[in-house]
Write a protein that holds these residues in place. Structure first.
Motif, PDB file in Angstrom:
ATOM      1  N   LEU A 122      -5.650  -1.067 -14.067  1.00  0.00           N
ATOM      2  CA  LEU A 122      -6.294  -2.172 -13.131  1.00  0.00           C
ATOM      3  C   LEU A 122      -5.541  -2.557 -12.114  1.00  0.00           C
ATOM      4  N   MET A 123      -4.294  -3.022 -12.705  1.00  0.00           N
ATOM      5  CA  MET A 123      -3.488  -3.788 -11.802  1.00  0.00           C
ATOM      6  C   MET A 123      -3.030  -2.725 -10.476  1.00  0.00           C
ATOM      7  N   SER A 170      -3.413  -1.538  -4.855  1.00  0.00           N
ATOM      8  CA  SER A 170      -3.199  -0.262  -3.860  1.00  0.00           C
ATOM      9  C   SER A 170      -3.229  -0.537  -2.528  1.00  0.00           C
ATOM     10  N   PRO A 171      -2.798   0.081  -1.438  1.00  0.00           N
ATOM     11  CA  PRO A 171      -2.770  -0.131  -0.209  1.00  0.00           C
ATOM     12  C   PRO A 171      -4.089  -0.342   0.424  1.00  0.00           C
ATOM     13  N   GLY A 172      -5.049   0.372  -0.194  1.00  0.00           N
ATOM     14  CA  GLY A 172      -6.356  -0.089   0.278  1.00  0.00           C
ATOM     15  C   GLY A 172      -7.036  -1.156  -0.121  1.00  0.00           C
ATOM     16  N   THR A 173      -6.503  -1.987  -0.798  1.00  0.00           N
ATOM     17  CA  THR A 173      -7.057  -3.515  -1.014  1.00  0.00           C
ATOM     18  C   THR A 173      -6.364  -4.547  -0.118  1.00  0.00           C
ATOM     19  N   ALA A 187      -5.921  -8.899  -2.965  1.00  0.00           N
ATOM     20  CA  ALA A 187      -5.063  -8.698  -4.045  1.00  0.00           C
ATOM     21  C   ALA A 187      -4.279  -9.771  -4.574  1.00  0.00           C
ATOM     22  N   ALA A 188      -3.940 -10.834  -3.760  1.00  0.00           N
ATOM     23  CA  ALA A 188      -3.120 -12.111  -4.253  1.00  0.00           C
ATOM     24  C   ALA A 188      -4.112 -12.905  -4.819  1.00  0.00           C
ATOM     25  N   ALA A 189      -5.448 -12.930  -4.665  1.00  0.00           N
ATOM     26  CA  ALA A 189      -6.307 -13.718  -5.435  1.00  0.00           C
ATOM     27  C   ALA A 189      -6.631 -13.236  -6.969  1.00  0.00           C
ATOM     28  N   TRP A 190      -6.501 -11.818  -6.798  1.00  0.00           N
ATOM     29  CA  TRP A 190      -6.702 -11.150  -8.245  1.00  0.00           C
ATOM     30  C   TRP A 190      -5.425 -11.406  -8.945  1.00  0.00           C
ATOM     31  N   VAL A 232     -17.132  -9.697  -6.880  1.00  0.00           N
ATOM     32  CA  VAL A 232     -16.941 -10.895  -7.768  1.00  0.00           C
ATOM     33  C   VAL A 232     -15.466 -11.323  -7.174  1.00  0.00           C
ATOM     34  N   PRO A 233     -15.407 -12.564  -6.905  1.00  0.00           N
ATOM     35  CA  PRO A 233     -14.140 -13.041  -6.387  1.00  0.00           C
ATOM     36  C   PRO A 233     -12.877 -12.679  -7.254  1.00  0.00           C
ATOM     37  N   GLY A 234     -11.888 -12.534  -6.487  1.00  0.00           N
ATOM     38  CA  GLY A 234     -10.396 -12.112  -7.025  1.00  0.00           C
ATOM     39  C   GLY A 234     -10.001 -12.860  -8.285  1.00  0.00           C
TER      40      GLY A 234
END
Length: 847
Positions: A707-708, A713-716, A721-724, A681-683
Motif C-alpha cells: 500500500l505504501m 509511487s511517482p504517479g501520486t 502522498a504526504a497526507a497519506w 477519500v482524503p489522504g
C-alpha cells in the motif's frame, strides 16, 4: 509637659449634630485592625446604650449568631433576591473588621445592635437598574466590550470614584495608601484616650475631603446616608445620648449634615425594591483581598489578622511565623535568621522615616535574610501568610436553603470538609465511602457547583480511580442557592437538572455526555429519561460526525458502568445502534473533505475504532468489567482483539467474520478497508485506516508495504502522498516506532522523500514537519541513525536485506548487545541469577 486630653474631650472634637442627643461617631476603615482595636477600646470606655453598624437592616435578626460557638470569621452576609439567587450581594466581615468587633461587643453585653445602611431590597434593585443602564449604553454606542471598570463588576463611574484613604495618603506625601494607613492608624499605641483622638482626626479629615469632592463619585452614597440619618434619629429618640455608630469614616460628615428627616424621606421616596433573603455564609481571606460589597478590598488580610491578634511585638511574631512556614517547606531557616530579619526590618523602617516596621519592611527583610534574595520562597510566604487561606464557618442555626443543609450533611458524613486552599483528593471507587464521594462531586458538577474539578490521577490509570481538585469559593454559596430551585436534596436536584438539560439539548453528543454524567453521578431515574431522549436523537440525527462524537461516551458508560454498580445494558444497545449507523454513513461522509474536515474526521476515526473494540468486547463478555488492573486499554485500539478475530488479510480483502457471523469489529474492519481503497477519500483518512488495520493485525506488513509503495509511487502527487503518510505514521499514532522496527517501510519512505522534486518539496515540507516533529526525541534520534547508516545506491534507499548489515538493526539477535541488558531483564522478570539456565524461561515470558 502637656497632658493628653481626656476621652470626653477627644470625643467632643468629633463633628456634632445641632441640638438634641449626641451620638458617638466611630468612623473606621473597613477591615482595619487598628480601627477594630480602637472601636473596642472606645466601646469599653463609653458603654453606649445602643450600637448602630453599617449594614443591611434586614439582617438584624441574624446578629445574635455572631457569638455562636460555631461562628468563625471570615464570614459574610449574603443577600439575594428571592427566587433569583443569581442577583446577590455580600457584606464580608473578618475577625479584625471594626464592624464585627462592634457587633460581638454589643451581643455579648446584650446591648441593642442594629444595621442602618440602605436595605438590601433597595440595594439589589438599584444594582439591577445600573446593569440595565450599562447594557443600554453599550447597545446605544454599539460598543460590545465593557469598559475596564465594568469588567471588575463595578459601576461605570467606579474608575472615577475618590479613594479617601488614597487622597489623605497623597496629601501626607505618601505614594502608598496602605503604608500611610499603617503609619497613621495601625502603628499608633492603643491607650484609653487614643481612640477618641484618632476618630476625631479622621472625621475632620473626611469632612475636608467631602467639602472639596462632594460624594466623590459614589452615586448611591446620598441615598445610603439619608437612610443612615433616619435610623440614627430613631435610635437617638429611643435610647438617648451616646448611641455609638460604627461606619466607614467617609460617611461620618454626612451623618452630622444639617438636613431634616422630611428631606431624607423625600430623597428615599420611590426607590425600587426587590424581595431579599439574607443569611450568613463562609468567606475567605483570599476574597477579602478583592473588592467586595463594601468596595474595600485589602491586599494583605493575613498580615492584618496578625496585627490584630499580636498588638505587642508584631514584627518579631511575624518573623517567627515566616520561619515556621519556610522550615515546614524544607528551607534552612534558623533562629539567627529570625533575629537578623527583625533587626533589618527595624533598620529599614528607621531609614524610611516610619514609626514602626510595616509589611513592606518585613517583606524586604524576609527576602534578603530568609529567602537569600529569591522571590520563589517569598511567593509562598505571600500566598500562605500575607494573604492566607483561612475559610470561615457558620453555625447550623443560620438560615439556609434546604439544598445547602443537605450538602452540609453530606460533606460531614463523607468527611469532605470545604477548604479555601485547593487540594487533591484521590478516590478509589471500590471503597463505599470514596464511591459516595465521587457521586456527590459528579452531582454537584451537574448542578454547576464547581467545588471539585476532575484531574488526571497521579497514582494510576485504573477506571476505579478518580482524582479531584477541591477548592471552596464563597461564590459557591450563591450557586447552591441557585441550584435550590431544582430540589431540596443534592440527589433530587441533580436528577431534575439532568432531565431538564436532556430535554433542552440540541446536539446528540450533549445527550450522550449527560448519560455518562448520570452514570457517574448514580442517578438512575434521570438516566431512564436521558436514554429515551438519546434514542430519539440518535434515530433522527443524520450527521455522521455527531454520531461518531457521541459513540465514545456511550461506550465508556456501557463498558464501565458496572464499576459503580450501575445498570448500563440499555446504553450498550443504543451504542450498538449508533455504531451501525456510523459504519453505514462514514464512507460517503469522508469523500471530498477539505484539510480541516479531514483532520476532524480522522480524530473521529480513532475514537470510533477504540469504542468499537470496547463495545465488541463487552458484547462478547457481557458480565466482564474492567480488566484486572481496571484499565481501559491502550491508545492504539488493539484492546479486545483475540487471535481468532485478527487474521491478517491483504488490502481490499474482506475481513474474516467472527463466530457470530459478523461481529462489530469485523464489520468495522470492512469499513476501514473501504476507506483504504477509496480514491476520493482524503489522504490522512486513508493512511490512518490502513494503520488501524495494521495495528489490529487485519493487514500484514507485506500488504502495508505494498500500500505504501503504491501511494508513494511517482504517479501520486507529492501533497497527496504526504497526507497519506501523516495519517499512517503521524506522531500521535505511534508511527515512529513502527518505522524503527519495520525497515521496509522506512526504506520506502526514504526513497520517496529523496525523490520528491525540489519545487514540490517546499509544498509538502510543512506537512512532513508536523508529522515527524511529534515523535519523541529518542525515536527521532534512532530514525536519524538508521537513515545515516543505511547505504544508498543510485538515489534509491536501502532494502531490508542491506539494512540488515547495520549493527544492531538486523533481523537476528545481536548477542553482544543483548548480553548487556540480560541481567536487568532477569531481575525485572524475577527469573533468578542463573542466566544460561533461565534463558528459555525469559524467552517464554517476553514472548
Amino acid at each position: 509637659m502637656n497632658a493628653r486630653p481626656a476621652p470626653e474631650t477627644a470625643a467632643a472634637r468629633q463633628p456634632r449634630r445641632a441640638g438634641g442627643p449626641q451620638p458617638l461617631l466611630l468612623g473606621v476603615r473597613h477591615h482595619g485592625p487598628g480601627s477594630a482595636r480602637s472601636v473596642r477600646i472606645a466601646l469599653d470606655h463609653h458603654r453606649p446604650p445602643a450600637v448602630l453598624v453599617e449594614g443591611p437592616p434586614e439582617a438584624d435578626g441574624l446578629l445574635p449568631l455572631a457569638v455562636e460557638e460555631d461562628m468563625r470569621p471570615p464570614v459574610a452576609l449574603l443577600a439575594h433576591v428571592a427566587g433569583d439567587p443569581a442577583r446577590a450581594a455580600f457584606w464580608p466581615f473578618a475577625e479584625f473588621s471594626p464592624e464585627w468587633v462592634a457587633i460581638r461587643w454589643a451581643v455579648e453585653r446584650k446591648v441593642p445592635v442594629r444595621f442602618i445602611d440602605l436595605p438590601a431590597a433597595n440595594s439589589l434593585a438599584l444594582q439591577d437598574e445600573c446593569g440595565a443602564e450599562r447594557e443600554e449604553r453599550r447597545c446605544r454606542h454599539g460598543d460590545g466590550e465593557p469598559g475596564e471598570a465594568e469588567q471588575e463588576g463595578q459601576q461605570p463611574s467606579a474608575a472615577l470614584r475618590l479613594d479617601p484613604v488614597g487622597a489623605l495618603a497623597e496629601a501626607a506625601g505618601y505614594d502608598d495608601p496602605e503604608r500611610w494607613w499603617e503609619d497613621a492608624v495601625e502603628h499608633r499605641a492603643g491607650g484609653p484616650a487614643e481612640p477618641g483622638e484618632t476618630f476625631a482626626a479622621i472625621g475632620e479629615a473626611m469632612a475636608e475631603l467631602r467639602a472639596v469632592h462632594g460624594d466623590g463619585g459614589h452615586d448611591h452614597d446620598p441615598l445610603r446616608e439619608a437612610h443612615m440619618r433616619l435610623k440614627l434619629r430613631a435610635a437617638l429618640k429611643e435610647f438617648g445620648d451616646g448611641v455609638a455608630v460604627v461606619c466607614g469614616a467617609w460617611h461620618v460628615p454626612a451623618l452630622t449634615a444639617p438636613t431634616t428627616a422630611t428631606a431624607d424621606r423625600q430623597l428615599l421616596k420611590g426607590l425600587p425594591k426587590a424581595r431579599a433573603e439574607l443569611t450568613w455564609v463562609p468567606w475567605t481571606h483570599r476574597r477579602l483581598a478583592r473588592h467586595s460589597g463594601y468596595g474595600a478590598g485589602i491586599h494583605s488580610p493575613g498580615w492584618y489578622g496578625h496585627l490584630y491578634n499580636a498588638p505587642d511585638r508584631p514584627v518579631e511574631r511575624w518573623m517567627t511565623k515566616v520561619a515556621g512556614l519556610l522550615r515546614a517547606e524544607d528551607h534552612p531557616v534558623s533562629s539567627a535568621h529570625v533575629i537578623e530579619a527583625v533587626r533589618l526590618a527595624g533598620t529599614l523602617a528607621a531609614m524610611r522615616g516610619r514609626p514602626l516596621a510595616g509589611l513592606v519592611e518585613a517583606t524586604d527583610a524576609v527576602r534578603a535574610v530568609m529567602c537569600e534574595g529569591s522571590d520563589v520562597p517569598l511567593a509562598l510566604v505571600h500566598e500562605r501568610l500575607v494573604v492566607g487561606d483561612a475559610l470561615g464557618d457558620v453555625p447550623d442555626s443560620a438560615p439556609a436553603v434546604p439544598l445547602q443543609r443537605d450538602l452540609t450533611r453530606l460533606q460531614r458524613s463523607l468527611r469532605l470538609k470545604p477548604a479555601a486552599e485547593a487540594r487533591d483528593v484521590e478516590l478509589d471507587l471500590r471503597k463505599d465511602t470514596d464511591a459516595a464521594r465521587s457521586r456527590l462531586l459528579h452531582r454537584l458538577r451537574l448542578l454547576r457547583i464547581g467545588w471539585g474539578r476532575q484531574t488526571r490521577s497521579r497514582v494510576g490509570t485504573g477506571t476505579f480511580r478518580e482524582t479531584w481538585r477541591l477548592g471552596w469559593e464563597p461564590e459557591l454559596s450563591v450557586r447552591v442557592a441557585e441550584a435550590g430551585v431544582w430540589g431540596t436534596t443534592v440527589a433530587s436536584a441533580a436528577t431534575a437538572k439532568a432531565e431538564s438539560d436532556a430535554m433542552a439539548a440540541r446536539r446528540l453528543p450533549d445527550v450522550t455526555g449527560l448519560a455518562e454524567d448520570c452514570l457517574l453521578a448514580g442517578l438512575p431515574d434521570a438516566l431512564s429519561l436521558v436514554m429515551r431522549v438519546l434514542a430519539d436523537r440518535a434515530a433522527l440525527d443524520t450527521d455522521v460526525g455527531h454520531l461518531a462524537e457521541a459513540l465514545p461516551a456511550l461506550v465508556r458508560s456501557a463498558r464501565y458502568g458496572d464499576v459503580r454498580g450501575s445498570d448500563a445494558g440499555a446504553l450498550a444497545e443504543v451504542a450498538t445502534a449508533v455504531a451501525e449507523r456510523v459504519f453505514v454513513g462514514l464512507p460517503p461522509a469522508v469523500v471530498g473533505l477539505d484539510a480541516d474536515g479531514a483532520a476532524g474526521m480522522r480524530r473521529h476515526l480513532d475514537a470510533v475504532h477504540t469504542a468499537v473494540g470496547l463495545l465488541d468486547r463487552s458484547a462478547a463478555h457481557p458480565h466482564s468489567g474492567p480488566d484486572g488492573q481496571g484499565r481501559s486499554g491502550g491508545s492504539g485500539g488493539t484492546e479486545g482483539s483475540g487471535p481468532a478475530a485478527r487474521e491478517p488479510v491483504g488490502p481490499g480483502t474482506p475481513a474474516r467474520t467472527g463466530a457470530d457471523g459478523g461481529g462489530l469489529r469485523d464489520r468495522w474492519a470492512r469499513v476501514l478497508h473501504t476507506l483504504v481503497a477509496g480514491e476520493q477519500v482524503p489522504g490522512p483518512i486513508r493512511g490512518r485506516a490502513a494503520r488501524l488495520l495494521l495495528d489490529d493485525e487485519r493487514l500484514d506488513h507485506d500488504a502495508a508495504a505494498r500500500l505504501m509503495g503504491l501511494v508513494l509511487s511517482p504517479g501520486t502527487p507529492p501533497d497527496r502522498a504526504a497526507a497519506w503518510i501523516e495519517g499512517f505514521v503521524g506522531g500521535g499514532a505511534g508511527g515512529g516506532m513502527l518505522l524503527v522496527h519495520d525497515t521496509r517501510l522506512l526504506a520506502l519512505l526514504d526513497a520517496w522523500l529523496t525523490a520528491v522534486p525540489a519545487d514540490a518539496f517546499t509544498d509538502v515540507l510543512p506537512l512532513l514537519r508536523r508529522t515527524f516533529s511529534a515523535y519523541e526525541a529518542g525515536v527521532r534520534r534512532t530514525l536519524g541513525e538508521l537513515v545515516r547508516r543505511g547505504p544508498t545506491a543510485g538515489g534509491r534507499a536501502h532494502t531490508a536485506a542491506t539494512a540488515a548489515g547495520a549493527p544492531g538493526y538486523g533481523p537476528g539477535l545481536d548477542a553482544e548487545r543483548a548480553s548487556a541488558v540480560r541481567p536487568t531483564v532477569h531481575r525485572l522478570l524475577g527469573l533468578g541469577t542463573d542466566l544460561d539456565k533461565d534463558d528459555h524461561r525469559m524467552a517464554g515470558a517476553v514472548g
